[in-house]
Motif scaffolding. Structure first.
Motif, PDB file in Angstrom:
ATOM      1  N   LYS A  80      47.679  48.039 -43.780  1.00 12.48           N
ATOM      2  CA  LYS A  80      46.682  48.277 -44.735  1.00 12.48           C
ATOM      3  C   LYS A  80      46.193  49.685 -44.778  1.00 12.48           C
ATOM      4  CE  LYS A  80      44.342  43.848 -44.923  1.00 12.48           C
ATOM      5  NZ  LYS A  80      43.043  42.972 -44.546  1.00 12.48           N
ATOM      6  N   ARG A 121      47.571  55.542 -51.502  1.00 22.15           N
ATOM      7  CA  ARG A 121      47.421  55.598 -53.200  1.00 22.15           C
ATOM      8  C   ARG A 121      48.757  55.572 -53.848  1.00 22.15           C
ATOM      9  NH1 ARG A 121      42.160  56.235 -54.817  1.00 22.15           N
ATOM     10  NH2 ARG A 121      42.888  56.840 -56.646  1.00 22.15           N
ATOM     11  N   HIS A 132      46.475  51.858 -48.061  1.00 20.94           N
ATOM     12  CA  HIS A 132      44.995  52.078 -48.743  1.00 20.94           C
ATOM     13  C   HIS A 132      44.961  53.700 -48.724  1.00 20.94           C
ATOM     14  CE1 HIS A 132      42.851  47.887 -47.903  1.00 20.94           C
ATOM     15  NE2 HIS A 132      44.042  47.870 -48.365  1.00 20.94           N
ATOM     16  N   ALA A 159      43.468  46.841 -51.938  1.00 24.77           N
ATOM     17  CA  ALA A 159      43.418  48.205 -52.031  1.00 24.77           C
ATOM     18  C   ALA A 159      42.668  48.596 -53.398  1.00 24.77           C
ATOM     19  CB  ALA A 159      44.710  48.892 -52.027  1.00 24.77           C
ATOM     20  N   CYS A 163      48.178  45.752 -50.715  1.00 24.42           N
ATOM     21  CA  CYS A 163      47.862  45.965 -51.980  1.00 24.42           C
ATOM     22  C   CYS A 163      46.754  45.255 -52.632  1.00 24.42           C
ATOM     23  CB  CYS A 163      49.302  45.747 -52.882  1.00 24.42           C
ATOM     24  SG  CYS A 163      50.794  46.925 -52.086  1.00 24.42           S
TER      25      CYS A 163
END
Length: 234
Positions: free
Chosen positions: A87, A94, A91, A136, A133
């Motif tokens: 994560k 990007r 995150h 995010a 994902c």
């Protein structure tokens, strides 16, 4: 690539997809992951490579001195089974594109000896990528899963038909990959994530250091690596 380092004209359209894009490759120190990383770098992408083993002494195209590939990417040591690590990486990264090649075992023999670890890496590792994902703020344009034809189980007939042949892998490695394959569709249809799954068969090529198990490099080593050719073990 051509000898000049430029892409052939028929592939130049790839630049518009990958040039200056942020791309994550998990398992980038492996055989296929390493080759994909090299191509992405050649296309001008900003590549982050995640692997559980990033040792500079590891046999990998990533560590090949003549390639100087390692210095051109961001290397992060992490385990895809670590949900918090995935994560954080996804995150913060990007990423526009994610290529998932990380796996505990690429051979049936290893999977049978460590079934739990195989399932955690090959199934839950992929779920962790998908969950990262999903949660995010920046969603990737494409999330790619490296799957296997083992999800079809034992082949009946001369070939598979992607949308007609039943998925019935029952071995540990087969089932773990099949579960990941199914979750690709689940996260696409339930959450709208742009997943792509490729079911690969016997792969071969340069910089494949898995001579102990993979069919073609092991066969070539048996033929050419000894003073006398060694018959394969069946």
């Amino acid at each position: 690539m051509t000898t000049s380092g430029r892409l052939p004209v028929e592939y130049e359209h790839l630049n518009e997809f990958f040039d200056a894009k942020n791309v994550l490759v998990t398992g980038g120190f492996g055989f296929v992951g390493g080759h994909v990383t090299k191509r992405l770098v050649d296309l001008g992408a900003n590549v982050t490579v995640v692997d559980i083993n990033t040792d500079p002494q590891r046999d990998s195209i990533m560590n090949c001195a003549s390639m100087d590939l390692r210095s051109k990417v961001l290397v992060q040591k992490a385990d895809v089974v670590d949900v918090n690590a995935m994560k954080e990486i996804i995150h913060e990264g990007r990423f526009h594109f994610i290529f998932h090649f990380a796996a505990y075992a690429s051979v049936i023999e290893k999977a049978v000896s460590a079934p739990y670890d195989t399932i955690m890496a090959n199934t839950m590792g992929w779920v962790n990528v998908l969950e990262a994902c999903r949660t995010a703020n920046h969603k990737p344009n494409m999330i790619f899963l490296s799957s296997t034809d083992k999800v079809y189980g034992e082949m009946e007939g001369d070939s598979y038909t992607e949308h007609l042949t039943p998925l019935r892998g029952i071995g540990v490695y087969d089932s773990a990959k099949l579960a990941a394959d199914v979750f690709s569709r689940t996260y696409h249809e339930a959450f709208g994530l742009p997943t792509v799954t490729l079911r690969m068969c016997n792969i071969y090529g340069p910089y494949d250091f898995n001579m102990g198990y993979r069919l073609l490099p092991k066969a070539m080593a048996n033929i050419f690596g000894n003073s006398e050719p060694t018959a394969p073990e069946l």
